[in-house]
Enzyme design. Structure first.
Site, mmCIF file in Angstrom:
data_model
loop_
_atom_site.group_PDB
_atom_site.id
_atom_site.type_symbol
_atom_site.label_atom_id
_atom_site.label_comp_id
_atom_site.label_asym_id
_atom_site.label_seq_id
_atom_site.Cartn_x
_atom_site.Cartn_y
_atom_site.Cartn_z
ATOM 1 C CE LYS A 259 -3.750 -1.992 2.812
ATOM 2 N NZ LYS A 259 -4.919 -1.766 1.970
ATOM 3 N NE ARG A 333 -10.861 -9.686 -2.065
ATOM 4 C CZ ARG A 333 -11.120 -8.721 -2.953
ATOM 5 N NH1 ARG A 333 -11.375 -9.038 -4.215
ATOM 6 N NH2 ARG A 333 -11.125 -7.459 -2.589
#
Length: 486
Positions: A259, A333
């Site tokens: 990120k 996920r």
């Protein structure tokens, strides 16, 4: 200190319309409060305050707060109970003013809804200052009068549940590691005889063949934990439980798909899903809700190391499906895929998962509401009706086959962890991915990325991690327990 509510005037004469507690106090001080208010200029608007000193020896400082219209109820346009929201906001503002005066105790007017007043007071005063030497003075809010003490206590428990989630999310990632998170929740539940907490180590996760979860965890030096909570509040311990599943990434660097550094510190709250569902169970236990709840939280860090997932790697989930990891920052996920497979072991009445899953959810709804993707209209209705009461709103999002195709059309594996059109419908493709690991007919996925933190949007929460939608999950569980009773 004392916080009293006053309604907006229905007529133009501007005379203050007190709550019953306000009226009683005004009589106690021979009408001085009403007289002072009328001298202070125009009537109080919603959420605005006036402070008075020296009116009564028991209450050296009195804050009067505007509650808006007296008959405010459910606002169909806003999807919430406006009267309750007005009370939460007004009480929070009033209590903070008392706190600024460093007065240790504040009595709060129930304002016609003691639960909402208690929520406003307890949520409004909360602040994370564990690690500061100079702390704000602790203020204890109490109910003014004794008429609605049961509703007040319920509000306190609801708000303390959300504050627990806020505490866990706000704490630095070196203080709340996967192990510390699990220990903190275990300690909160220790006093309840009908709760069992299992802190599952990496060896157990391996025997469960949770390859997707382990692939994320292996990039970090912190060992992963699978936290499993059994709250047995139902009449029969073998009644089908409600299963809550929460994403527990205690720090998310993005892994190899790193990120940007700006704002990365906020990723200490990437375990917001685990924080809210575990806090909801702590609250359900405190309320002694008559239903069984199981909480599952896969906990780990997502870090870039020589052992970390690489873009393009293929991993195998608990149900045997292979997953191509095209973006290591779509890691939540992967944890949830295995936890959802495991959730099917419990013959659940419903499976509800919560996760700070996608930036796309924040783009879609901002902080107004939690996005809900569900295969069950029954489940949706319960969540939606709960959120109207709590003011912590939900909004239904699509689970179309259109999105499923974008994750199952994958070159190397059964599914890809990102949609093939990259940014398009990112929250929807993430939900479609999770659906590949669900066979239960009542399942809902709550994407809470947009409601993770608060700047100034929810006036009764200070700036910082929000702990949303803990109260909506609790209210939803309470509704479910009433359903099974009837």
């Amino acid at each position: 200190g004392l916080v009293l509510g006053v309604y907006s005037s229905e007529k133009d004469d501007g005379a203050a319309q007190f709550t019953s507690a306000g009226d009683a106090f005004d009589r106690l001080v021979s009408g001085k409060l009403r007289a002072l208010l009328s001298l202070c200029g125009p009537p109080l608007k919603k959420g605005k305050t006036r402070m008075f000193h020296g009116l009564h020896q028991d209450f050296p400082s009195v804050v009067v707060v505007g509650l808006g219209k007296k008959n405010a109820g459910i606002n169909e346009q806003e999807n919430w109970n406006e009267g309750k929201e007005n009370i939460r906001t007004a009480v929070a503002v009033g209590c903070r003013q008392i706190q600024d005066l460093e007065i240790p105790c504040v009595e709060v007017d129930p304002c016609g809804d003691a639960q909402a007043a208690a929520e406003g007071a307890v949520l409004g005063l909360h602040e994370y200052n564990e690690l500061k030497q100079k702390k704000k003075p602790v203020v204890t809010p109490q109910l003014h009068g004794s008429a609605e003490s049961e509703a007040w206590q319920k509000g306190v428990i609801y708000a303390e549940g959300q504050n627990l989630a806020r505490y866990l999310m706000e704490a630095p990632a070196n203080y709340i590691t996967p192990t510390k998170f699990a220990e903190h929740i275990e300690q909160k539940l220790r006093s309840f005889s009908n709760v069992k907490v299992h802190i599952r180590p990496e060896s157990w996760i391996t025997t469960q063949e949770m390859g997707a979860f382990l692939s994320v965890a292996k990039g970090s030096a912190e060992p992963p934990i699978f936290l499993e909570i059994h709250y047995l509040g139902g009449a029969n311990t073998d009644d089908s439980p409600l299963v809550f599943v929460g994403k527990g990434v205690t720090f998310d660097s993005g892994g190899i798909s790193l990120k940007p550094s700006s704002g990365m510190d906020a990723m200490r709250a990437d375990m917001g899903g685990a924080a809210t569902v575990c806090s909801a169970i702590v609250t359900a236990a405190a309320l002694n809700l008559p239903l069984n709840i199981i909480g599952l939280a896969p906990l780990c860090e997502n870090m870039p190391s020589g052992k970390a997932n690489k873009p393009g790697d293929v991993v195998r989930a608990k149900n045997g499906k292979t997953i191509q990891v095209d973006n290591t920052d779509a890691e939540g996920r992967l944890l949830l895929a295995d936890a959802l497979c495991y959730a099917h072991n419990f013959n659940a009445r419903a499976i509800v998962n919560a996760a700070t899953l996608t930036g796309a959810m924040d783009v879609a709804l901002g902080s107004a509401a939690t996005g809900v993707f569900t295969n069950s209209s029954w489940l949706w209705t319960h969540l939606y009706e709960a959120s109207i009461l709590t003011g912590d709103r939900v909004w239904r999002m699509p689970l179309f086959e259109h999105y499923t195709k974008q994750v199952t059309d994958c070159p190397l594996a059964d599914v890809s962890n990102v949609g093939k059109y990259s940014r398009a419908g990112g929250a929807c493709t993430a939900a479609a991915f999770l659906k590949e690991f669900v066979t239960a007919s009542h399942w809902a996925h709550l994407d809470i990325a947009g409601v993770m933190s608060n700047k100034d949007e929810v006036p009764y929460l200070r700036k910082g991690m929000a702990g949303r939608p803990t109260r909506t999950l609790v209210e939803f569980a309470a509704r479910l327990s009433r359903d099974s009773h009837n």
